[in-house]
Write an enzyme that holds these catalytic residues in place. Structure first.
Site, PDB file in Angstrom:
ATOM      1  N   ASP A 190       0.836  -1.204   0.000  1.00 11.70           N
ATOM      2  CA  ASP A 190       0.000   0.000   0.000  1.00 11.70           C
ATOM      3  C   ASP A 190       0.871   1.253   0.000  1.00 11.70           C
ATOM      4  O   ASP A 190       2.076   1.211   0.309  1.00 11.70           O
ATOM      5  CB  ASP A 190      -0.876  -0.042   1.269  1.00 11.70           C
ATOM      6  CG  ASP A 190      -2.208   0.640   1.093  1.00 11.70           C
ATOM      7  OD1 ASP A 190      -2.341   1.453   0.163  1.00 11.70           O
ATOM      8  OD2 ASP A 190      -3.114   0.380   1.911  1.00 11.70           O
TER       9      ASP A 190
ATOM     10  N   ASP B  84     -10.712   1.741  -3.546  1.00  7.38           N
ATOM     11  CA  ASP B  84     -11.249   1.421  -2.213  1.00  7.38           C
ATOM     12  C   ASP B  84     -12.763   1.419  -2.223  1.00  7.38           C
ATOM     13  O   ASP B  84     -13.386   1.183  -1.193  1.00  7.38           O
ATOM     14  CB  ASP B  84     -10.771   2.465  -1.193  1.00  7.38           C
ATOM     15  CG  ASP B  84      -9.393   2.121  -0.658  1.00  7.38           C
ATOM     16  OD1 ASP B  84      -8.910   1.021  -0.942  1.00  7.38           O
ATOM     17  OD2 ASP B  84      -8.804   2.964   0.044  1.00  7.38           O
TER      18      ASP B  84
HETATM   19  C1  DGJ Z   1      -5.836   1.681   1.862  1.00 11.23           C
HETATM   20  C2  DGJ Z   1      -6.152   0.506   0.989  1.00 11.23           C
HETATM   21  O1  DGJ Z   1      -6.564   0.931  -0.267  1.00 11.23           O
HETATM   22  C3  DGJ Z   1      -7.184  -0.353   1.689  1.00 11.23           C
HETATM   23  O2  DGJ Z   1      -7.585  -1.402   0.859  1.00 11.23           O
HETATM   24  C4  DGJ Z   1      -6.603  -0.868   2.970  1.00 11.23           C
HETATM   25  O3  DGJ Z   1      -5.536  -1.734   2.701  1.00 11.23           O
HETATM   26  C5  DGJ Z   1      -6.155   0.294   3.839  1.00 11.23           C
HETATM   27  N1  DGJ Z   1      -5.310   1.203   3.130  1.00 11.23           N
HETATM   28  C6  DGJ Z   1      -5.442  -0.200   5.061  1.00 11.23           C
HETATM   29  O4  DGJ Z   1      -4.899   0.808   5.796  1.00 11.23           O
END
Ligand code: DGJ
Length: 707
Positions: free
Chosen positions: A441, A505
């Site tokens: 990430d 997301d």
């Molecule tokens: C942002 C990501 O896009 C999410 O899927 C998740 O992994 C969160 N961060 C976790 O902090």
């Protein structure tokens, strides 16, 4: 020195006059009768009221020779040597590869261009390099790839977006001046995916001539299309540099990122198919040649609330649903109870996991699933042990207060101690635990990205690549997903080092329909992470049926993003059904030709895949909003074999209840929804299939099987 070079592919060719100054003369459909002297027809007249000479748009697009538009190169030696003009010195041409080296003997610079036109897919890969041939530093400010495009290309399609809403297409007319998109966020960005498609006005999925390009680069970038005042057009793609960021010492060479360009004479579908095929053959590398495993990711199920016993229950349920890879997301490392602390402390939180991760991994593996885990290596919270020990490890400009993003700061990867620390931590954890997959990430943008007081955003991206490369050498079987708050770091260069993208997301199926469609222009389904989310979507608070969520997630690298332990039975049954359906069609979805279909009512979104031999096809029809008309019209299927007969089967549909009285949309279904019918490919492609009237935010799935 043979000066005219043609690189050829099945669909498009590029003709370059390499000397005395290198210039692209033609980029368009494949030519079957080309002769070198044909290019004489394109010699331009000289207009009055401007320079007395012709000014070609050369590969370097030098302002020094009288081009007044955006140059392909900018830089200087304390103000000197700012207007180089390059004369070709050498040409190396072998099949569809070409390298041209040109120098300016006064400015002591060499400009190198590398081309490779893939003969099978028609994707042109090209980059430019600049070399400093003297001991005095040359300060590079800009270095772009410049591609001339024809006058008839006067409509731009590009993408905008934001967190939770990536890959939204928009169009602008390109008639005068420039159209430019850039990211200065230190990543590819949600905002402006680095690509541009320019074509004849009105180009659509099936029709029209288009010229497209993508910059394979995960950092700052700019793509700009220009109309010169003489009507000529060009498009430039480049990495963006901050002042003083790139300094070339003696014999240093600096390259643009690779640009991936393609021409399609048959609209956007053909463009995407060329890109997908190129990626499948040249860029995408999976650890093993096996089907893409269905994921369950814990994030939206439990967030930071990690309890090993409960996670094992989740894994048990996941396996029952048919999940093949179980991923523990954020929250597993020391002190990570919320998003305000602990980034940088890459040690297992033994308060949450007193027995370590091994019992969970063993459980996951016994259930026949792979194991994955989340990292965000480039980041640090001030509330962390790492920051306590190394407050000077931030990528920052000392003396200024950095704004935080998600309460976090960025680590300076150009600091060797930082780099070594991250490598050591990741290596130690991957040695300790059998990790099949990392969700990597990157949740904040770069502000004042400086190393030792100087801008270092470009280098930060290179060091990120280096970290991935070293990890790949050490753990070649561990796959990596590129995630940056969803789809903030999606491009072809990072795809060389990763196997999957977290597209967004936002797991709202309605939003996903448009996000995934946007992403499909440049990426095939097998690298697009697409999850069934909670019934109440966490991002939008909307509710969607399991059918709509299931069909939407089907056309990607499928997964589930929720807590299966708490799910109702009907939901669990739904997950099981769509995972099974995905597996049934997975090899088709992940290897077939991808098609989007223009419908006269834009509230109906159709996409599908057709197997390479055109034996089998799977199409989804999604109703995004209330239909425009009382009847939905006909769907004319693309990509089939006209001489074949196909059995049309309704695979899945929402709970449709045709009613005799008013109040709902449909009284009688089209006949093929009650029984399979057999229809010729030609008829399906030209006359089509009558569609049912669907409720908003529902979808159906149709398969076509050659008889
Ligand atoms: C942002 C990501 O896009 C999410 O899927 C998740 O992994 C969160 N961060 C976790 O902090």
């Amino acid at each position: 020195m043979k000066s005219i070079v043609r690189l050829q592919s099945q669909s498009n060719d590029i003709v370059i006059r390499c000397a005395p100054r290198a210039e692209i003369i033609y980029w368009g459909p494949h030519l079957t009768h080309f002769q070198e002297n044909d290019i004489e027809s394109l010699i331009r007249p000289i207009a009055n009221g401007r320079l007395d000479v012709d000014t070609p748009i050369t590969l370097a697009a030098e302002n020094g020779s009288g081009l007044f538009g955006s140059p392909g190169l900018e830089g200087h030696r304390h103000g000197q040597d700012a207007f180089p003009i390059f004369t070709t010195q050498s040409i190396s041409h072998h099949q569809q590869r070409l390298v041209i080296e040109a120098t300016d003997e006064i400015a002591k610079l060499r400009f190198t261009s590398e081309f490779y036109l893939d003969p099978d897919t028609g994707v042109l890969q090209l980059r430019n390099g600049i070399t400093n041939l003297t001991s005095q530093t040359w300060q590079l400010e800009r270095l772009a790839v410049t591609l001339p495009i024809p006058e008839r290309a006067s409509e731009v399609m590009a993408f905008h977006g934001r967190w939770l809403r990536e890959f939204q297409p928009h169009r602008v007319a390109l008639t005068h001046g420039s159209y430019s998109q850039e990211s200065r966020r230190g990543r590819t960005s949600h905002e402006y995916f680095p690509a541009m498609i320019i074509g004849e006005p009105g180009f659509n999925e099936q029709n029209g001539a288009i010229w497209a390009l993508h910059l394979g680069w995960s950092g700052n970038h700019r793509i700009q299309a220009d109309v010169k005042t003489d009507g000529r057009r060009l498009v430039q793609a480049e990495a963006l540099y901050f002042p003083g960021e790139i300094e070339l010492e003696a014999n240093d060479t600096h390259w643009t990122p690779w640009v991936y360009a393609t021409y399609s004479g048959h609209g956007l579908n053909h463009m995407s198919q060329q890109y997908h095929s190129y990626l499948r053959h040249h860029i995408i590398r999976f650890a093993e040649n096996k089907p893409r495993p269905v994921h369950l990711n814990t994030w939206e199920g439990i967030y930071f609330d990690h309890d090993p016993e409960y996670i094992m229950q989740m894994a048990t349920k996941a396996a029952q649903i048919g999940v093949e890879r179980f991923i523990i997301d954020d929250g597993w490392f020391k002190g990570r109870h919320d998003d305000q602390a602990a980034l940088g402390d890459w040690y297992l939180d033994t308060e949450k996991y007193p027995n370590g991760l091994t019992p969970i991994i063993d459980h996951v593996r016994k259930l026949g699933m792979e194991f994955g885990i989340w990292f965000e290596p480039e980041m640090i919270n001030k509330n962390s042990m790492l920051y306590q020990a190394h407050p000077d490890w931030l990528l920052e400009l000392p003396g200024y207060d950095q704004p935080t993003g998600r309460y976090q700061y960025v680590l300076d990867l150009s600091n060797d101690d930082v780099f070594r620390y991250l490598l050591e931590r990741l290596t130690a954890l991957l040695n300790e635990y059998p990790v099949d997959y990392i969700k990597w990430d990157m949740n904040r943008e770069l502000v004042q990205p400086c190393h030792q007081g100087k801008p270092h955003a470009y280098q930060q991206t290179l060091r990120f690549y280096e970290l991935l490369d070293i990890l790949h050498e050490r753990f070649p079987n561990t796959e990596i997903e590129s995630c940056a708050s969803g789809g903030g770091r999606i491009d072809y260069e990072v795809l060389k080092r990763t196997q999957r993208f977290w597209a967004s997301d936002n797991n709202d199926a309605l939003e996903r329909q448009t996000i995934q469609k946007g992403m499909s222009y440049f990426f095939p389904p097998e690298v697009m992470g697409a999850h069934i989310g909670n019934k109440h979507c966490h991002a939008t608070r909307r509710q969607h049926s399991i059918e709509f969520r299931g069909i939407t997630a089907l056309f990607g690298h499928m997964g589930i993003e929720l807590d299966p332990v708490k799910a109702e039975i009907s939901e669990l049954d739904g997950y099981t059904k769509y995972v099974a359906l995905h597996k049934q069609f997975r090899s088709l979805i992940h290897s077939g030709q991808f098609w989007r279909v223009d419908m006269s009512d834009p509230s109906i979104q159709v996409q599908g895949v057709v197997s390479p031999a055109r034996e089998q096809a799977l199409f989804s029809i999604a109703q995004l909003a209330m239909p425009d008309y009382t009847l939905a019209g006909q769907l004319r299927f693309p990509g089939l074999a006209p001489d074949a007969t196909y059995k049309v089967t309704l695979i899945d549909h929402p709970d449709i209840k045709p009613v005799r009285e008013g109040g709902h949309t449909m009284r009688d279904l089209p006949i093929w929804m009650n029984q399979s019918i057999r229809v010729s490919g030609e008829w399906l492609m030209t006359a089509g299939l009558s569609l049912p009237i669907l409720d908003p935010e529902t979808a159906i799935l149709i398969s076509l099987t050659r008889q």
